[in-house]
Design a protein around this motif. Structure first.
Motif, PDB file in Angstrom:
ATOM      1  N   THR A 152       0.851  -1.183   0.000  1.00 35.81           N
ATOM      2  CA  THR A 152       0.000   0.000   0.000  1.00 35.81           C
ATOM      3  C   THR A 152       0.887   1.233   0.000  1.00 35.81           C
ATOM      4  O   THR A 152       1.913   1.262   0.685  1.00 35.81           O
ATOM      5  N   VAL A 153       0.494   2.251  -0.756  1.00 44.95           N
ATOM      6  CA  VAL A 153       1.262   3.496  -0.811  1.00 44.95           C
ATOM      7  C   VAL A 153       0.316   4.626  -0.423  1.00 44.95           C
ATOM      8  O   VAL A 153      -0.810   4.682  -0.919  1.00 44.95           O
ATOM      9  N   LEU A 154       0.777   5.521   0.446  1.00 44.29           N
ATOM     10  CA  LEU A 154      -0.051   6.674   0.802  1.00 44.29           C
ATOM     11  C   LEU A 154       0.415   7.868  -0.010  1.00 44.29           C
ATOM     12  O   LEU A 154       1.606   8.190  -0.034  1.00 44.29           O
ATOM     13  N   GLY A 155      -0.518   8.531  -0.676  1.00 44.96           N
ATOM     14  CA  GLY A 155      -0.147   9.674  -1.495  1.00 44.96           C
ATOM     15  C   GLY A 155      -1.006  10.882  -1.185  1.00 44.96           C
ATOM     16  O   GLY A 155      -2.115  10.762  -0.640  1.00 44.96           O
ATOM     17  N   ALA A 156      -0.474  12.061  -1.537  1.00 41.86           N
ATOM     18  CA  ALA A 156      -1.285  13.279  -1.413  1.00 41.86           C
ATOM     19  C   ALA A 156      -2.326  13.298  -2.519  1.00 41.86           C
ATOM     20  O   ALA A 156      -3.408  13.884  -2.370  1.00 41.86           O
ATOM     21  N   ALA A 157      -1.997  12.655  -3.646  1.00 43.79           N
ATOM     22  CA  ALA A 157      -2.919  12.599  -4.783  1.00 43.79           C
ATOM     23  C   ALA A 157      -2.565  11.368  -5.607  1.00 43.79           C
ATOM     24  O   ALA A 157      -1.459  10.833  -5.487  1.00 43.79           O
ATOM     25  N   LEU A 158      -3.515  10.935  -6.432  1.00 44.10           N
ATOM     26  CA  LEU A 158      -3.263   9.834  -7.364  1.00 44.10           C
ATOM     27  C   LEU A 158      -3.598  10.316  -8.769  1.00 44.10           C
ATOM     28  O   LEU A 158      -4.687  10.846  -9.009  1.00 44.10           O
ATOM     29  N   VAL A 159      -2.646  10.140  -9.678  1.00 48.25           N
ATOM     30  CA  VAL A 159      -2.861  10.503 -11.087  1.00 48.25           C
ATOM     31  C   VAL A 159      -2.899   9.208 -11.897  1.00 48.25           C
ATOM     32  O   VAL A 159      -1.901   8.499 -11.981  1.00 48.25           O
ATOM     33  N   GLY A 160      -4.040   8.899 -12.467  1.00 45.51           N
ATOM     34  CA  GLY A 160      -4.164   7.704 -13.306  1.00 45.51           C
ATOM     35  C   GLY A 160      -3.651   8.022 -14.696  1.00 45.51           C
ATOM     36  O   GLY A 160      -4.294   8.743 -15.452  1.00 45.51           O
ATOM     37  N   ALA A 161      -2.478   7.483 -15.020  1.00 44.44           N
ATOM     38  CA  ALA A 161      -1.902   7.664 -16.364  1.00 44.44           C
ATOM     39  C   ALA A 161      -1.731   6.273 -16.951  1.00 44.44           C
ATOM     40  O   ALA A 161      -0.734   5.973 -17.588  1.00 44.44           O
ATOM     41  N   ASP A 162      -2.737   5.427 -16.695  1.00 43.24           N
ATOM     42  CA  ASP A 162      -2.579   4.007 -16.996  1.00 43.24           C
ATOM     43  C   ASP A 162      -3.335   3.565 -18.243  1.00 43.24           C
ATOM     44  O   ASP A 162      -3.750   2.412 -18.349  1.00 43.24           O
ATOM     45  N   GLY A 163      -3.500   4.504 -19.193  1.00 44.59           N
ATOM     46  CA  GLY A 163      -3.899   4.105 -20.536  1.00 44.59           C
ATOM     47  C   GLY A 163      -5.379   3.841 -20.722  1.00 44.59           C
ATOM     48  O   GLY A 163      -6.195   4.043 -19.826  1.00 44.59           O
ATOM     49  N   VAL A 164      -5.705   3.379 -21.928  1.00 40.50           N
ATOM     50  CA  VAL A 164      -7.110   3.276 -22.338  1.00 40.50           C
ATOM     51  C   VAL A 164      -7.890   2.300 -21.455  1.00 40.50           C
ATOM     52  O   VAL A 164      -9.085   2.485 -21.232  1.00 40.50           O
ATOM     53  N   ARG A 165      -7.235   1.274 -20.928  1.00 38.85           N
ATOM     54  CA  ARG A 165      -7.934   0.338 -20.033  1.00 38.85           C
ATOM     55  C   ARG A 165      -7.593   0.642 -18.577  1.00 38.85           C
ATOM     56  O   ARG A 165      -7.334  -0.242 -17.769  1.00 38.85           O
ATOM     57  N   SER A 166      -7.654   1.897 -18.236  1.00 36.75           N
ATOM     58  CA  SER A 166      -7.204   2.386 -16.933  1.00 36.75           C
ATOM     59  C   SER A 166      -7.925   1.757 -15.743  1.00 36.75           C
ATOM     60  O   SER A 166      -9.155   1.731 -15.683  1.00 36.75           O
ATOM     61  N   THR A 167      -7.139   1.292 -14.797  1.00 34.44           N
ATOM     62  CA  THR A 167      -7.669   0.790 -13.536  1.00 34.44           C
ATOM     63  C   THR A 167      -8.212   1.951 -12.697  1.00 34.44           C
ATOM     64  O   THR A 167      -9.240   1.826 -12.046  1.00 34.44           O
ATOM     65  N   VAL A 168      -7.499   3.083 -12.731  1.00 31.86           N
ATOM     66  CA  VAL A 168      -7.926   4.236 -11.915  1.00 31.86           C
ATOM     67  C   VAL A 168      -9.267   4.767 -12.438  1.00 31.86           C
ATOM     68  O   VAL A 168     -10.172   5.084 -11.657  1.00 31.86           O
ATOM     69  N   LEU A 169      -9.422   4.790 -13.760  1.00 28.78           N
ATOM     70  CA  LEU A 169     -10.697   5.222 -14.349  1.00 28.78           C
ATOM     71  C   LEU A 169     -11.821   4.288 -13.903  1.00 28.78           C
ATOM     72  O   LEU A 169     -12.914   4.746 -13.541  1.00 28.78           O
ATOM     73  N   ARG A 170     -11.565   2.985 -13.907  1.00 28.01           N
ATOM     74  CA  ARG A 170     -12.598   2.015 -13.527  1.00 28.01           C
ATOM     75  C   ARG A 170     -13.020   2.225 -12.083  1.00 28.01           C
ATOM     76  O   ARG A 170     -14.191   2.139 -11.730  1.00 28.01           O
ATOM     77  N   GLU A 171     -12.054   2.541 -11.242  1.00 28.51           N
ATOM     78  CA  GLU A 171     -12.364   2.793  -9.832  1.00 28.51           C
ATOM     79  C   GLU A 171     -13.228   4.043  -9.680  1.00 28.51           C
ATOM     80  O   GLU A 171     -14.072   4.126  -8.811  1.00 28.51           O
ATOM     81  N   LEU A 172     -12.978   5.022 -10.567  1.00 28.35           N
ATOM     82  CA  LEU A 172     -13.715   6.293 -10.468  1.00 28.35           C
ATOM     83  C   LEU A 172     -15.138   6.168 -10.969  1.00 28.35           C
ATOM     84  O   LEU A 172     -16.077   6.690 -10.374  1.00 28.35           O
ATOM     85  N   ARG A 173     -15.277   5.498 -12.110  1.00 25.78           N
ATOM     86  CA  ARG A 173     -16.586   5.561 -12.787  1.00 25.78           C
ATOM     87  C   ARG A 173     -17.194   4.193 -13.057  1.00 25.78           C
ATOM     88  O   ARG A 173     -18.180   4.090 -13.776  1.00 25.78           O
ATOM     89  N   GLY A 174     -16.605   3.126 -12.504  1.00 26.02           N
ATOM     90  CA  GLY A 174     -17.091   1.783 -12.820  1.00 26.02           C
ATOM     91  C   GLY A 174     -16.577   1.374 -14.196  1.00 26.02           C
ATOM     92  O   GLY A 174     -15.793   2.085 -14.815  1.00 26.02           O
ATOM     93  N   GLU A 175     -17.045   0.249 -14.669  1.00 25.24           N
ATOM     94  CA  GLU A 175     -16.576  -0.266 -15.974  1.00 25.24           C
ATOM     95  C   GLU A 175     -16.924   0.746 -17.062  1.00 25.24           C
ATOM     96  O   GLU A 175     -18.093   1.126 -17.202  1.00 25.24           O
ATOM     97  N   VAL A 176     -15.932   1.228 -17.800  1.00 25.10           N
ATOM     98  CA  VAL A 176     -16.191   2.183 -18.880  1.00 25.10           C
ATOM     99  C   VAL A 176     -15.975   1.445 -20.205  1.00 25.10           C
ATOM    100  O   VAL A 176     -14.839   1.153 -20.562  1.00 25.10           O
TER     101      VAL A 176
END
Ligand SMILES: Cc1cc2nc3c(=O)[nH]c(=O)nc-3n(C[C@H](O)[C@H](O)[C@H](O)COP(=O)(O)OP(=O)(O)OC[C@H]3O[C@@H](n4cnc5c(N)ncnc54)[C@H](O)[C@@H]3O)c2cc1C
Length: 407
Positions: A152-176
């Motif tokens: 686990t990593v603690l951050g001040a912010a998280l930037v999802g730069a993980d591409g078209v099948r982004s995991t961070v995007l999925r966490e934000l908005r569900g399956e896109v």
């Protein structure tokens, strides 16, 4: 004010590494977690990329201008031909650069990756290769990022730069669900530039088979090629037959391209289906945001996907540097400022890309002639405005030369 915890970036593609470099230049703490190992990135099969001036210039602001110029070929125009090599139209991008801008460039993806990896290393940014992000949780004072390996990593912010099948995007908005363009590509890089006009990518299209392609120099004595055609998503050849398939597809196209496809080692031919996202204006929540394809994957027709990721990166760093990062609310507010500064620009570029990618291809020769004629008339009228807009430079609040640590 510098946050106590690092800004965590998921993904070390063009968007992630440029974000990390831009943040580090502002003196902001940043760490990158990348799914692939460094060797997987370095040894990925070659392909080329156009960095239009709207991306080469901000990369220059980050101190990479000389390295990019040395590793690439300039792009001043594009020539478009039919399959018999007859010129259909020309477009000149170079006369429409903004004052002080770097030229547009074509470069090997592996060279760009190497330049960015080296630049973040020189800034002592930690990039954790081979450590994919799994999910995240917003806490009272930042974000807890979980990795697939259980850490686990603690951050001040998280930037999802993980591409078209982004995991961070999925966490934000569900399956896109992605949008499949209906088209797939083969790409490759070969030694030699014989027959190629310097600084001018040459594009071809065969109206009968609807197979398109392009070939261009990418710096050094090398050239990159692409082939694209309509195919169902996920369709694949029998393993080991891809190269023969690419050679077959290239048959109707001029030797300039055909011979390069044939000369590419079989293991160096990459196939990629073209997926993009519906437009959406929720790129973030609290201390989480997205850059690049994770936020706004677009068709590749205008070669602007990576360029927009670079623009995102410098604007994001600029917004964070100008924000009050001493509290979670301040970090979140700065991220919303970044998103607000990007929506209109990215939406316009994406719209142009979708329009070009989905334009009807007339079947009859007469309709194609009319379409070709209209395209030439349109370009004569709109070329200047179109290229100026496309190559528009991002506006920053802190001038690049005034950034702390810019030297
Ligand atoms: C055929 C083709 C031609 C193109 N030509 C051009 C061009 O000429 N010019 C241009 O500007 N654009 C072009 N593009 C678009 C461009 O490739 C993309 O827009 C660009 O790569 C997006 O960069 P990115 O950093 O957002 O995402 P990516 O390049 O996809 O990088 C994402 C990174 O995140 C990593 N990752 C994924 N999941 C995780 C996870 N869970 N945790 C950690 N890391 C993760 C991946 O391994 C990868 O390294 C083209 C695209 C295609 C398909």
């Amino acid at each position: 004010m510098v946050p106590r915890r690092p800004i965590v970036v998921a993904g070390a593609g063009v968007g992630g590494l440029t974000t990390a470099l831009a943040l580090a230049r502002h003196g902001l703490p940043v760490e990158v977690y990348e799914r692939r190992t460094a060797d997987e990135i370095r040894n990925a099969p070659g392909s080329g990329l156009t960095l239009w001036s709207n991306a080469s210039t901000p990369l220059g602001w980050l101190g990479l201008g000389d390295r990019l110029l040395a590793a690439s070929d300039r792009v001043v125009a594009i020539h478009n031909f039919d399959s018999r090599g007859r010129l259909r139209f020309k477009m000149s991008s170079h006369p429409h650069l903004w004052p002080g801008a770097l030229p547009s460039l074509s470069i090997g993806r592996m060279d760009l990756a190497e330049i960015l990896m080296e630049a973040v290393r020189q800034r002592d940014v930690q990039v954790h290769y081979g450590r994919p992000v799994s999910d995240h949780e917003i806490t009272g004072d930042g974000v807890r990022v979980r990795l697939v390996d259980g850490d686990t990593v603690l951050g001040a912010a998280l930037v999802g730069a993980d591409g078209v099948r982004s995991t961070v995007l999925r966490e934000l908005r569900g399956e896109v669900p992605g949008v499949y363009l209906g088209r797939t590509t083969y790409r490759g890089v070969v030694p030699g530039t014989a027959g190629l006009v310097p600084e001018i990518p040459q594009l071809f299209h065969d109206d009968e088979t609807r197979i398109g392609g392009g070939v261009y120099r990418i710096g050094g004595d090398r050239s990159a090629w692409t082939l694209s055609w309509k195919a169902p998503a996920g369709e694949r050849e029998e393993p080991g037959t891809e190269h023969a398939h690419a050679v077959r597809l290239a048959r109707p196209l001029p030797a300039l391209l055909r011979d390069r496809v044939a000369a590419t080692p079989a293991e160096a031919v990459i196939r990629t289906d073209i997926w993009y996202h519906e437009w959406h204006e929720q790129w973030g929540e609290g201390p989480v945001t997205l850059v690049g394809d994770a936020a706004h994957a677009m068709p590749n027709d205008l070669g602007q996907g990576a360029c927009q990721a670079v623009e995102d990166a410098v604007v994001l760093a600029d917004a964070l540097a100008a924000g009050d990062l001493s509290s979670q609310a301040g970090v979140a507010a700065a991220l919303r400022v970044y998103e607000g500064r990007r929506y209109e620009r990215v939406k316009w570029v994406r719209q142009q890309s979708v329009q070009v990618a989905t334009a009807a291809e007339p079947r009859s020769a007469a309709a194609r002639w009319v379409m070709g004629h209209l395209t030439r008339v349109y370009l004569a009228m709109a070329e200047k405005k179109m290229w100026q807009e496309m190559q528009r430079l991002p506006e920053l609040t802190v001038h690049p030369d005034e950034v702390v640590g810019s030297r």
